[in-house]
Design a protein around this motif. Structure first.
Motif, PDB file in Angstrom:
ATOM      1  N   GLY A 122      -1.601  81.830  49.212  1.00 32.37           N
ATOM      2  CA  GLY A 122      -0.966  82.680  47.991  1.00 32.37           C
ATOM      3  C   GLY A 122      -1.669  83.781  47.491  1.00 32.37           C
ATOM      4  O   GLY A 122      -2.594  84.185  48.391  1.00 32.37           O
ATOM      5  N   ARG A 123      -1.091  84.460  46.757  1.00 38.58           N
ATOM      6  CA  ARG A 123      -1.525  85.778  46.242  1.00 38.58           C
ATOM      7  C   ARG A 123      -1.190  86.192  44.935  1.00 38.58           C
ATOM      8  O   ARG A 123      -0.131  85.561  44.212  1.00 38.58           O
ATOM      9  CB  ARG A 123      -1.148  86.951  47.067  1.00 38.58           C
ATOM     10  N   ILE A 124      -1.893  87.103  44.284  1.00 31.13           N
ATOM     11  CA  ILE A 124      -1.450  87.549  42.778  1.00 31.13           C
ATOM     12  C   ILE A 124      -1.107  88.899  42.824  1.00 31.13           C
ATOM     13  O   ILE A 124      -1.862  89.771  43.446  1.00 31.13           O
ATOM     14  CB  ILE A 124      -2.726  87.303  41.937  1.00 31.13           C
ATOM     15  N   TYR A 125       0.129  89.099  42.040  1.00 36.18           N
ATOM     16  CA  TYR A 125       0.785  90.358  42.161  1.00 36.18           C
ATOM     17  C   TYR A 125       0.588  90.923  40.594  1.00 36.18           C
ATOM     18  O   TYR A 125       0.449  90.016  39.647  1.00 36.18           O
ATOM     19  CB  TYR A 125       2.094  90.440  42.157  1.00 36.18           C
ATOM     20  N   THR A 126       0.357  92.067  40.659  1.00 34.64           N
ATOM     21  CA  THR A 126       0.488  92.842  39.131  1.00 34.64           C
ATOM     22  C   THR A 126       1.745  93.345  38.874  1.00 34.64           C
ATOM     23  O   THR A 126       2.090  94.357  39.708  1.00 34.64           O
ATOM     24  CB  THR A 126      -0.651  93.687  38.918  1.00 34.64           C
ATOM     25  N   LEU A 127       2.226  92.995  37.937  1.00 29.69           N
ATOM     26  CA  LEU A 127       3.770  93.638  37.589  1.00 29.69           C
ATOM     27  C   LEU A 127       3.888  94.555  36.659  1.00 29.69           C
ATOM     28  O   LEU A 127       4.531  95.614  36.487  1.00 29.69           O
ATOM     29  CB  LEU A 127       4.703  92.746  37.223  1.00 29.69           C
ATOM     30  N   GLY A 128       2.999  94.487  35.495  1.00 33.04           N
ATOM     31  CA  GLY A 128       2.620  95.340  34.399  1.00 33.04           C
ATOM     32  C   GLY A 128       1.152  95.425  33.888  1.00 33.04           C
ATOM     33  O   GLY A 128       0.314  94.495  34.419  1.00 33.04           O
ATOM     34  N   PRO A 129       0.716  96.480  33.194  1.00 36.39           N
ATOM     35  CA  PRO A 129       1.568  97.395  32.459  1.00 36.39           C
ATOM     36  C   PRO A 129       2.080  98.657  33.275  1.00 36.39           C
ATOM     37  O   PRO A 129       1.374  98.941  34.180  1.00 36.39           O
ATOM     38  CB  PRO A 129       0.573  97.828  31.186  1.00 36.39           C
ATOM     39  N   PRO A 130       3.373  99.319  32.870  1.00 39.22           N
ATOM     40  CA  PRO A 130       3.732 100.261  33.782  1.00 39.22           C
ATOM     41  C   PRO A 130       2.859 101.641  33.440  1.00 39.22           C
ATOM     42  O   PRO A 130       2.190 101.549  32.368  1.00 39.22           O
ATOM     43  CB  PRO A 130       5.131 100.321  33.104  1.00 39.22           C
ATOM     44  N   ARG A 131       2.982 102.385  34.417  1.00 44.51           N
ATOM     45  CA  ARG A 131       2.530 103.859  34.391  1.00 44.51           C
ATOM     46  C   ARG A 131       3.020 104.795  33.471  1.00 44.51           C
ATOM     47  O   ARG A 131       2.619 105.786  32.989  1.00 44.51           O
ATOM     48  CB  ARG A 131       2.174 104.366  35.753  1.00 44.51           C
ATOM     49  N   ASP A 132       4.516 104.324  33.166  1.00 46.48           N
ATOM     50  CA  ASP A 132       5.284 105.364  32.756  1.00 46.48           C
ATOM     51  C   ASP A 132       5.131 105.304  31.146  1.00 46.48           C
ATOM     52  O   ASP A 132       5.463 104.321  30.524  1.00 46.48           O
ATOM     53  CB  ASP A 132       6.847 105.104  32.935  1.00 46.48           C
ATOM     54  N   MET A 133       4.594 106.409  30.610  1.00 47.09           N
ATOM     55  CA  MET A 133       4.441 106.173  29.132  1.00 47.09           C
ATOM     56  C   MET A 133       5.701 106.175  28.280  1.00 47.09           C
ATOM     57  O   MET A 133       5.687 105.501  27.251  1.00 47.09           O
ATOM     58  CB  MET A 133       3.957 107.762  28.654  1.00 47.09           C
ATOM     59  N   LYS A 134       6.622 106.451  28.796  1.00 46.66           N
ATOM     60  CA  LYS A 134       8.081 106.413  27.976  1.00 46.66           C
ATOM     61  C   LYS A 134       8.492 104.847  28.150  1.00 46.66           C
ATOM     62  O   LYS A 134       8.982 104.390  26.951  1.00 46.66           O
ATOM     63  CB  LYS A 134       9.221 107.274  28.817  1.00 46.66           C
ATOM     64  N   MET A 135       8.301 104.265  29.137  1.00 47.31           N
ATOM     65  CA  MET A 135       8.546 102.852  29.019  1.00 47.31           C
ATOM     66  C   MET A 135       7.548 102.028  28.349  1.00 47.31           C
ATOM     67  O   MET A 135       7.899 101.056  27.710  1.00 47.31           O
ATOM     68  CB  MET A 135       8.383 102.258  30.657  1.00 47.31           C
ATOM     69  N   LEU A 136       6.025 102.376  28.357  1.00 43.64           N
ATOM     70  CA  LEU A 136       5.404 101.670  27.298  1.00 43.64           C
ATOM     71  C   LEU A 136       5.750 101.638  25.907  1.00 43.64           C
ATOM     72  O   LEU A 136       5.329 100.796  25.010  1.00 43.64           O
ATOM     73  CB  LEU A 136       3.834 102.401  27.547  1.00 43.64           C
ATOM     74  N   LYS A 137       6.267 102.810  25.541  1.00 43.45           N
ATOM     75  CA  LYS A 137       6.911 102.630  24.012  1.00 43.45           C
ATOM     76  C   LYS A 137       8.457 102.180  23.828  1.00 43.45           C
ATOM     77  O   LYS A 137       8.751 102.521  22.751  1.00 43.45           O
ATOM     78  CB  LYS A 137       6.782 104.337  23.840  1.00 43.45           C
ATOM     79  N   LYS A 138       8.922 101.555  24.967  1.00 40.78           N
ATOM     80  CA  LYS A 138      10.136 101.247  24.923  1.00 40.78           C
ATOM     81  C   LYS A 138      10.195  99.580  24.623  1.00 40.78           C
ATOM     82  O   LYS A 138       9.816  98.845  25.561  1.00 40.78           O
ATOM     83  CB  LYS A 138      11.049 101.489  26.131  1.00 40.78           C
ATOM     84  N   THR A 139      10.446  99.390  23.458  1.00 33.24           N
ATOM     85  CA  THR A 139      10.074  97.960  23.129  1.00 33.24           C
ATOM     86  C   THR A 139      11.357  97.142  22.517  1.00 33.24           C
ATOM     87  O   THR A 139      11.124  95.987  22.573  1.00 33.24           O
ATOM     88  CB  THR A 139       9.030  97.763  21.817  1.00 33.24           C
TER      89      THR A 139
END
Length: 444
Positions: free
Chosen positions: A200-217
């Motif tokens: 197996g392996r471990i993927y990183t899905l987040g946090p996003p790099r997009d500042m706009k998406m970080l503030k989209k809640t």
């Protein structure tokens, strides 16, 4: 008459993973054990915290940490701290003596905690400025008579940052960081980490790099998602009010000093009474509550989200408290593994175990881009304490509609677990185990 369906029974083959989720209150703490060849184990600890205001929190978190020491022999391969909220990191400080005994092979944090990352520095600066204003606003609210000792939105949200504790979320996180010489700061663009010998392996899905998406809640029927209040606008409003303690809705010519009014029978009857809605002297604090909500949600959105992909079994998804903007970016995640493309939606489609986001709140499990893609889901675990959520004025945790949807998604193969309730008969038949301290699930 059609024959009745038989309820699946626990598999007789050895599990590929076991997930232990602690039942210590409103907070997150998980111990994940992966099984490899020749009885090899790879053990991961994800978060360790409980909400501020929990009775005997130090003793509770020490019991949790001591159980982890016993279950792991005092050594784990990987320690993960998902984000800087009290209910996810407080235990590292509250159980510091026990935590000091735990040997750690590696520490993973989100890129948002990297002291050398320029974007992370900007986020920390915004957060620190907002927290300073909010702490001042909370004090001013009490001085102005806007608090009666009962929890309010502003103070309860500040609890997530340990604002009333002797230590803070930042200091608790430093204890995690200090466990190894070089922590890894995970980014969705990183290649998955291979788990040699564990298929197996471990993927990183987040946090996003997009500042706009970080503030989209927040989800919205119109967009269907909207952004929270802009931090800068709220900070200006609160800063102006705090900078001018005499700021009032009327000029001096038409104003009676508060102390005089409080001692006058006329105002005692008509103003300082149970009809608090009539008062406008602390109306400026509405912006403080909006700022607290925005800051809380954005911090949740910085959650480190991990997908543990076991080749022959499926994916274990740990979404921490990721909210709308974090989830939406997973559709854009792409990697190449063994010469083949792997995407975020692929991982969701193969998810068999889901640690439900943010205690089952309304904006921490996406519908079309999230749960509806988890077509292989077996088990959903909600770390929650509804009684404590009610005390904190968060009555919709967990959200009934989400619990129902999780039940429908898992009904054919698995079950839903709430850590504040006993296991269902179906969960027991299908192999889940529960003690006073934790619930444990095997993944085959």
């Amino acid at each position: 008459m059609a024959a009745a369906k038989k309820t699946p029974t626990p598999s007789k083959k050895p599990p590929r993973a076991t997930v232990r989720t602690y039942r210590h209150g409103l907070g997150d703490c998980h111990l994940v054990t992966l099984y490899g060849a020749r009885k090899a184990k790879y053990q991961i600890m994800i978060d360790c915290g409980v909400i501020l205001g929990t009775a005997n929190a130090g003793a509770v978190m020490t019991e949790v940490m001591d159980d982890i020491l016993a279950a792991t022999g005092g050594s784990i391969d990987l320690l993960v701290a998902t984000h800087e909220h009290w209910d996810h990191v407080s235990g590292f400080a509250q159980a510091a003596e026990s935590f000091a005994k735990l040997k750690v092979g590696a520490v993973w944090l989100g890129w948002t905690e990297d002291p050398k990352d320029a974007d992370a520095k900007q986020l920390r600066g915004e957060r620190d400025n907002a927290l300073a204003l909010l702490r001042a606003a909370a004090v001013r609210m009490q001085l102005d008579g806007g608090g009666d000792g009962e929890p309010n939105l502003l103070t309860s949200l500040l609890d997530f940052f340990g604002a009333a504790a002797r230590t803070t979320t930042a200091s608790a996180l430093e204890l995690v960081r200090a466990k190894v010489a070089r922590p890894r700061y995970c980014d969705p663009k990183d290649l998955p980490v291979e788990l040699d010998g564990f298929r197996g392996r471990i993927y990183t899905l987040g946090p996003p790099r997009d500042m706009k998406m970080l503030k989209k809640t927040l989800p919205s029927a119109k967009a269907p998602e909207t952004y929270g209040m802009a931090l800068a606008a709220a900070e200006r409003s609160i800063g102006q009010a705090l900078a001018n303690p005499e700021q009032q809705p009327f000029s001096n010519a038409f104003r009676i000093p508060s102390r005089v009014a409080q001692s006058t029978p006329f105002f005692q009857q008509r103003y300082w009474n149970d009809e608090a809605w009539r008062r406008i002297d602390v109306a400026w604090m509405d912006d403080a509550s909006e700022l607290a909500l925005a800051l809380d949600s954005m911090t949740n959105n910085t959650s480190l989200v991990l997908a543990i992909d076991l080749d022959d079994v499926g994916v274990l998804l740990f979404a921490a408290d990721a909210q709308v903007g974090n989830w939406l970016t997973w559709s854009d995640c792409k990697w190449r593994v063994g010469g083949k493309p792997v995407t975020g939606p692929d991982l969701l489609a193969r998810t068999v175990y889901y640690k439900v986001g943010h205690h089952g709140s309304h904006n921490a499990t996406l519908k079309a881009g999230g749960l509806e893609r988890m077509t292989a889901l077996d088990v959903a675990v909600i770390p929650v304490d509804h009684a404590m959520a009610l005390k904190k004025k968060w009555g919709d945790i967990p959200l009934d509609a989400l619990v129902t949807a999780l039940g429908k998604a898992t009904t054919e193969r698995g079950y839903v677990v709430r850590t504040d309730e006993e296991l269902s008969a179906t969960a027991k038949r299908r192999g889940a185990r529960m003690t006073r301290l934790y619930v444990e699930v095997d993944v085959f």
